[in-house]
Design a protein around this motif. Structure first.
Motif, PDB file in Angstrom:
ATOM      1  N   ASP A   1      37.007  90.109  39.517  1.00  0.00           N
ATOM      2  CA  ASP A   1      37.761  91.040  40.350  1.00  0.00           C
ATOM      3  C   ASP A   1      37.060  92.405  40.327  1.00  0.00           C
ATOM      4  OD1 ASP A   1      39.890  92.002  41.907  1.00  0.00           O
ATOM      5  OD2 ASP A   1      40.871  92.807  40.121  1.00  0.00           O
TER       6      ASP A   1
ATOM      7  N   TYR B   1      37.286  79.195  42.258  1.00  0.00           N
ATOM      8  CA  TYR B   1      37.624  80.111  41.175  1.00  0.00           C
ATOM      9  C   TYR B   1      36.380  80.709  40.532  1.00  0.00           C
ATOM     10  CZ  TYR B   1      42.433  78.539  41.663  1.00  0.00           C
ATOM     11  OH  TYR B   1      43.676  78.266  42.162  1.00  0.00           O
TER      12      TYR B   1
ATOM     13  N   ASN C   1      41.037  83.669  43.647  1.00  0.00           N
ATOM     14  CA  ASN C   1      42.189  83.237  42.869  1.00  0.00           C
ATOM     15  C   ASN C   1      43.149  82.385  43.689  1.00  0.00           C
ATOM     16  OD1 ASN C   1      41.378  84.648  40.529  1.00  0.00           O
ATOM     17  ND2 ASN C   1      42.155  86.564  41.412  1.00  0.00           N
TER      18      ASN C   1
END
Length: 291
Positions: free
Chosen positions: A200, A257, A262
């Motif tokens: 992220d 992933y 996500n």
């Protein structure tokens, strides 16, 4: 006009860019970049400035722009205001002088292409039969696989090298502008994304890498890369996923992933949007080509 350096995204595993641009109107500022650029206008009209040349463009306009040659495309006011429906559309190919290796264009077999690229320092407006042939080739390129894209680009350059169906645009030779002073900020940002795209990356974090506020960073990124940070990051992730799909041992969920997604449905939607096929279909296509 202030001249800025502007770049498109280089996808992982690809040595040059094929970009199908669709916008309400063209928004690029007066800019230059180290890549050579071939621009085919599909929709809309307006004014283009290439170096010191100013002219009109319309659907079918085809120009080869040299490395570091300043340029801008501006739509007619009626298109910018939305009075004329349909928006602006173009296919753009960008490639660096050394995209096939530092000495490739020094080889005697491609001396004609090398000479062509030197002429492009003035910008080349391509006409006639050559325009027709290259237009057909470029329209196919966004849907081709990596190897066929490369073959298509070499074919286009060879067609141009053997043709006289073009006009030189700019009187001034801008080749003296070829200093390779790539922005330190853009280098830091690009390297950070390349090393961290699997994780992220909040806008606050990448803004600190660029030493900017989040709002200023978003404006800077859109101006420099011609798309938002989120769009850039997703294309990097999807490009990496395309390579990973060659590994039959990993499930599509695992790949999604591992590439930083996500949500599997988001991954599937973005993958199909960028590659034109679902991850499952794309994997099947790869499998058929390797049989």
């Amino acid at each position: 006009m202030k001249l800025i350096l502007q770049r498109l995204i280089h996808e992982p595993g690809k040595s040059f860019i094929v970009f199908h641009e669709k916008e309400p109107h063209f928004t690029s500022p007066w800019h230059h970049h180290p890549e050579y650029e071939l621009v085919l206008i599909l929709k809309s009209t307006g004014k283009r400035i290439i170096g010191d040349h100013e002219g009109r463009f319309e659907p079918g306009d085809l120009v080869l722009i040299g490395s570091r040659l300043p340029h801008v495309y501006t739509n007619d006011e009626a298109i910018i205001k939305g009075d004329i429906a349909g928006g602006a559309e173009a296919i753009v190919i960008q490639f660096l002088p050394d995209f096939l290796g530092g000495d490739f264009f020094d080889a005697p077999e491609v001396s004609a292409i090398s000479a062509l690229l030197k002429k492009s320092d003035h910008g080349l407006n391509i006409r006639g039969k050559t325009n027709t042939l290259i237009t057909a080739e470029m329209k196919k390129m966004p849907g081709l696989d990596i190897l066929d894209r490369l073959i298509s680009l070499i074919n286009i350059l060879n067609l141009l090298a053997e043709s006289t169906d073009y006009n030189l645009l700019s009187r001034h030779d801008f080749s003296g502008n070829k200093e390779h002073n790539t922005s330190h900020r853009s280098k830091m940002v690009t390297e950070y994304i390349q090393h961290n795209f699997k994780n992220d990356i909040p806008i606050e974090r990448i803004s600190k890498v660029a030493d900017m506020t989040p709002a200023n960073f978003c404006n800077y990124f859109k101006s420099y890369y011609r798309q938002t940070f989120a769009e850039y990051l997703n294309k990097i992730r999807i490009g990496y996923a395309g390579k990973m799909l060659e590994d039959a041992d990993k499930t599509i969920s695992e790949i999604a992933y591992e590439c930083g997604f996500n949500n599997l449905s988001t991954f599937n939607r973005l993958f199909k949007k960028i590659h034109g096929a679902s991850p499952t279909s794309y994997r099947e296509l790869i499998s058929q080509k390797t049989l």
